[in-house]
Design an enzyme around this catalytic site. Structure first.
Site, PDB file in Angstrom:
ATOM      1  N   CYS A  84       0.633   9.518   5.211  1.00 24.85           N
ATOM      2  CA  CYS A  84       1.384   8.762   6.213  1.00 24.85           C
ATOM      3  C   CYS A  84       0.380   7.937   7.011  1.00 24.85           C
ATOM      4  CB  CYS A  84       2.219   9.684   7.108  1.00 24.85           C
ATOM      5  SG  CYS A  84       1.257  10.923   8.010  1.00 24.85           S
ATOM      6  N   THR A  85       0.778   7.410   8.146  1.00 29.29           N
ATOM      7  CA  THR A  85      -0.092   6.498   8.890  1.00 29.29           C
ATOM      8  C   THR A  85      -1.340   7.189   9.429  1.00 29.29           C
ATOM      9  OG1 THR A  85       1.869   5.268   9.574  1.00 29.29           O
ATOM     10  CG2 THR A  85      -0.179   4.809  10.764  1.00 29.29           C
TER      11      THR A  85
END
Length: 309
Positions: free
Chosen positions: A179-180
């Site tokens: 994810c980020t």
């Protein structure tokens, strides 16, 4: 040298009286002149803050001096201007909205996927027995994602649990989530393990850390971030733009919110179509009675209590 910094971080750790902590932490951030968004919950902290170099150094040093926050891995970006215009420190039930609140079932402080450093992820991700799983929302992975990654049709991370059945055929594979910044993977990988996936990993520090510690190879497009920058570059080897304008189909990494507040869709729109559509995603939104004035940015600051500024 750039004058400001932006810090991205999270920490799963029990916080007693989390609501009271949120209030005192707001005062502390105000004293440093920081802007940004911080979520405080009984399970930990999740934040992106921006300010001067000195303010950010003080913030990081102060948190690291508190034993329960000493392990926070701050992702630091040098920026020309603060990445936020306001400061919000809010108490919520979770530091990332997932609906997975029962610590008897999912507890990132006790069991998650094996953390892979960016260099190890880079070496492992293309193996035949490995599946790289993007656990972010549609508008995020449409802007940018790892080459050959499996993406999910989800509007929000809270939709992730209902996708588990669609992934059941991967239980015998090595699954690496990303994810980020890493926070969503803590719960996503924990849920996969809970559901019987045998070998689960996660990219430590997420896309942002990967970009900082490698050349960003095989990340296609740009990475969506939750501040005024909207999109940041990751790949220094062979950068590309993969997202396209919602209206004309031309390649564009420019993300905006529809000027119609009742729609507020987050989508890619080139600058030319932005002006032609007055910041709207459709003709019907252009005609809406509550349409917000478009200034070329497609960014609209929410009106909030002055005490939150």
């Amino acid at each position: 040298m750039k004058k400001y910094r932006t810090l991205l971080y999270y920490c799963y750790t029990p916080i007693e009286d989390a609501e009271q902590f949120a209030g005192s932490h707001l005062d502390f951030c105000r004293s440093l002149g920081l802007k940004g968004r911080i979520i405080v919950a009984p399970e930990g902290l999740n934040g992106t803050v921006s300010g001067t170099e000195d303010a950010c150094e003080t913030y990081m040093t102060t948190l690291h001096a508190i034993p329960q926050f000493s392990g926070i891995d701050f992702k630091v970006d040098e920026v020309d201007a603060p990445s936020f215009v306001k400061l919000h420190v809010r108490y919520k039930p979770e530091i990332v909205h997932s609906g997975l609140r029962d610590p008897e079932v999912i507890n990132p402080m006790e069991k998650t996927g094996i953390h892979l450093d960016p260099a190890d992820f880079q070496q492992m991700k293309d193996r035949d027995d490995v599946v790289v799983l993007d656990v972010r929302s549609n508008y995020e992975h449409q802007l940018g994602h790892f080459r050959n990654a499996l993406t999910l049709d989800i509007e929000n991370f809270r939709d992730f649990p209902r996708k588990i059945n669609e992934l059941a055929h991967l239980k015998d594979k090595k699954v690496i989530t990303y994810c980020t910044g890493g926070i969503k993977c803590e719960k996503a990988s924990a849920l996969l393990l809970h559901e019987g996936f045998r070998e689960v990993y996660q990219l430590k520090g997420g896309i942002i850390k990967y970009g900082k510690e490698t050349d960003g190879r095989d990340f296609e497009g740009k990475c969506y971030v939750f501040d005024n920058r909207i999109a940041v570059d990751i790949n220094r080897h062979n950068p590309s733009v993969i997202s396209v304008c919602h209206n004309c189909g031309k390649a564009s990494a420019r993300m905006i919110n529809c000027a119609n507040p009742e729609c507020n869709e987050h989508f890619s729109q080139c600058e030319e179509c932005g002006w032609a559509m007055d910041g709207c995603c459709s003709d019907s939104c252009m005609q809406h009675s509550r349409k917000r004035p478009y200034d070329g940015t497609g960014y609209y600051v929410k009106q909030t209590d002055p005490s939150m500024l």
